[in-house]
Design a protein around this motif. Structure first.
Motif, PDB file in Angstrom:
ATOM      1  N   UNK A   1       5.621   1.941  10.676  1.00  0.00           N
ATOM      2  CA  UNK A   1       5.033   1.227   9.540  1.00  0.00           C
ATOM      3  C   UNK A   1       3.813   0.421   9.960  1.00  0.00           C
ATOM      4  N   UNK A   2       3.866  -0.178  11.143  1.00  0.00           N
ATOM      5  CA  UNK A   2       2.723  -0.950  11.647  1.00  0.00           C
ATOM      6  C   UNK A   2       1.532  -0.027  11.852  1.00  0.00           C
ATOM      7  N   UNK A   3       1.773   1.108  12.486  1.00  0.00           N
ATOM      8  CA  UNK A   3       0.678   2.070  12.714  1.00  0.00           C
ATOM      9  C   UNK A   3       0.102   2.576  11.394  1.00  0.00           C
ATOM     10  N   UNK A   4       0.961   2.892  10.433  1.00  0.00           N
ATOM     11  CA  UNK A   4       0.502   3.378   9.134  1.00  0.00           C
ATOM     12  C   UNK A   4      -0.369   2.336   8.437  1.00  0.00           C
ATOM     13  N   UNK A   5       0.098   1.092   8.405  1.00  0.00           N
ATOM     14  CA  UNK A   5      -0.673   0.029   7.756  1.00  0.00           C
ATOM     15  C   UNK A   5      -1.970  -0.257   8.502  1.00  0.00           C
ATOM     16  N   UNK A   6      -1.917  -0.194   9.832  1.00  0.00           N
ATOM     17  CA  UNK A   6      -3.100  -0.397  10.656  1.00  0.00           C
ATOM     18  C   UNK A   6      -4.149   0.663  10.329  1.00  0.00           C
ATOM     19  N   UNK A   7      -3.718   1.915  10.203  1.00  0.00           N
ATOM     20  CA  UNK A   7      -4.647   3.007   9.872  1.00  0.00           C
ATOM     21  C   UNK A   7      -5.267   2.816   8.494  1.00  0.00           C
ATOM     22  N   UNK A   8      -4.489   2.312   7.553  1.00  0.00           N
ATOM     23  CA  UNK A   8      -5.030   2.055   6.212  1.00  0.00           C
ATOM     24  C   UNK A   8      -6.154   1.021   6.271  1.00  0.00           C
ATOM     25  N   UNK A   9      -5.955  -0.017   7.059  1.00  0.00           N
ATOM     26  CA  UNK A   9      -6.991  -1.047   7.211  1.00  0.00           C
ATOM     27  C   UNK A   9      -8.240  -0.435   7.831  1.00  0.00           C
ATOM     28  N   UNK A  10      -8.068   0.353   8.870  1.00  0.00           N
ATOM     29  CA  UNK A  10      -9.217   0.989   9.515  1.00  0.00           C
ATOM     30  C   UNK A  10      -9.935   1.938   8.566  1.00  0.00           C
ATOM     31  N   UNK A  11      -9.179   2.716   7.828  1.00  0.00           N
ATOM     32  CA  UNK A  11      -9.786   3.636   6.868  1.00  0.00           C
ATOM     33  C   UNK A  11     -10.603   2.870   5.828  1.00  0.00           C
ATOM     34  N   UNK A  12     -10.080   1.745   5.366  1.00  0.00           N
ATOM     35  CA  UNK A  12     -10.817   0.964   4.364  1.00  0.00           C
ATOM     36  C   UNK A  12     -12.070   0.329   4.955  1.00  0.00           C
ATOM     37  N   UNK A  13     -12.107   0.183   6.287  1.00  0.00           N
ATOM     38  CA  UNK A  13     -13.288  -0.355   6.973  1.00  0.00           C
ATOM     39  C   UNK A  13     -14.252   0.767   7.366  1.00  0.00           C
ATOM     40  N   UNK A  14     -14.002   1.955   6.846  1.00  0.00           N
ATOM     41  CA  UNK A  14     -14.848   3.137   7.113  1.00  0.00           C
ATOM     42  C   UNK A  14     -14.753   3.625   8.560  1.00  0.00           C
ATOM     43  N   UNK A  15     -13.640   3.325   9.198  1.00  0.00           N
ATOM     44  CA  UNK A  15     -13.344   3.882  10.516  1.00  0.00           C
ATOM     45  C   UNK A  15     -12.310   4.980  10.306  1.00  0.00           C
ATOM     46  N   UNK A  16     -12.146   5.837  11.266  1.00  0.00           N
ATOM     47  CA  UNK A  16     -11.167   6.907  11.137  1.00  0.00           C
ATOM     48  C   UNK A  16      -9.859   6.411  11.741  1.00  0.00           C
ATOM     49  N   UNK A  17      -8.949   5.986  10.880  1.00  0.00           N
ATOM     50  CA  UNK A  17      -7.708   5.365  11.313  1.00  0.00           C
ATOM     51  C   UNK A  17      -6.878   6.195  12.256  1.00  0.00           C
ATOM     52  N   UNK A  18      -6.859   7.510  12.050  1.00  0.00           N
ATOM     53  CA  UNK A  18      -6.021   8.357  12.912  1.00  0.00           C
ATOM     54  C   UNK A  18      -6.519   8.403  14.348  1.00  0.00           C
ATOM     55  N   UNK A  19      -7.751   7.957  14.595  1.00  0.00           N
ATOM     56  CA  UNK A  19      -8.313   7.969  15.947  1.00  0.00           C
ATOM     57  C   UNK A  19      -8.036   6.693  16.724  1.00  0.00           C
ATOM     58  N   UNK A  20      -7.390   5.719  16.106  1.00  0.00           N
ATOM     59  CA  UNK A  20      -7.191   4.418  16.749  1.00  0.00           C
ATOM     60  C   UNK A  20      -5.731   4.000  16.713  1.00  0.00           C
ATOM     61  N   UNK A  21      -5.342   3.237  17.728  1.00  0.00           N
ATOM     62  CA  UNK A  21      -4.025   2.606  17.775  1.00  0.00           C
ATOM     63  C   UNK A  21      -4.252   1.152  18.192  1.00  0.00           C
ATOM     64  N   UNK A  22      -3.348   0.266  17.815  1.00  0.00           N
ATOM     65  CA  UNK A  22      -3.540  -1.149  18.183  1.00  0.00           C
ATOM     66  C   UNK A  22      -3.786  -1.374  19.675  1.00  0.00           C
TER      67      UNK A  22
END
Length: 56
Positions: free
Chosen positions: A5-26
């Motif tokens: 759930x943390x990773x999923x929510x983290x990716x959503x934040x990155x996606x909304x910042x115009x970053x590619x969420x699936x390419x990043x982890x905390x």
């Protein structure tokens, strides 16, 4: 909170910042943070404290 759930929510934040969420982890942001501080000659003791390492 489950790690998934943390990773999923983290990716959503990155996606909304115009970053590619699936390419990043905390942990990658943590490693980059440490690298940037080190590159700017911040003392290792300060970096350690900032990332939450104990003094033991």
């Amino acid at each position: 909170m489950a790690a998934h759930n943390v990773r999923r929510d983290f990716r959503k934040v990155l996606d909304s910042a115009k970053l590619i969420g699936k390419n990043w982890a905390p942990r990658e942001f943590r490693h980059r943070f440490v690298s940037l501080l080190s590159d700017h000659d911040i003392p290792i003791e300060d970096i350690s404290r900032l990332v939450g390492h104990s003094t033991r």
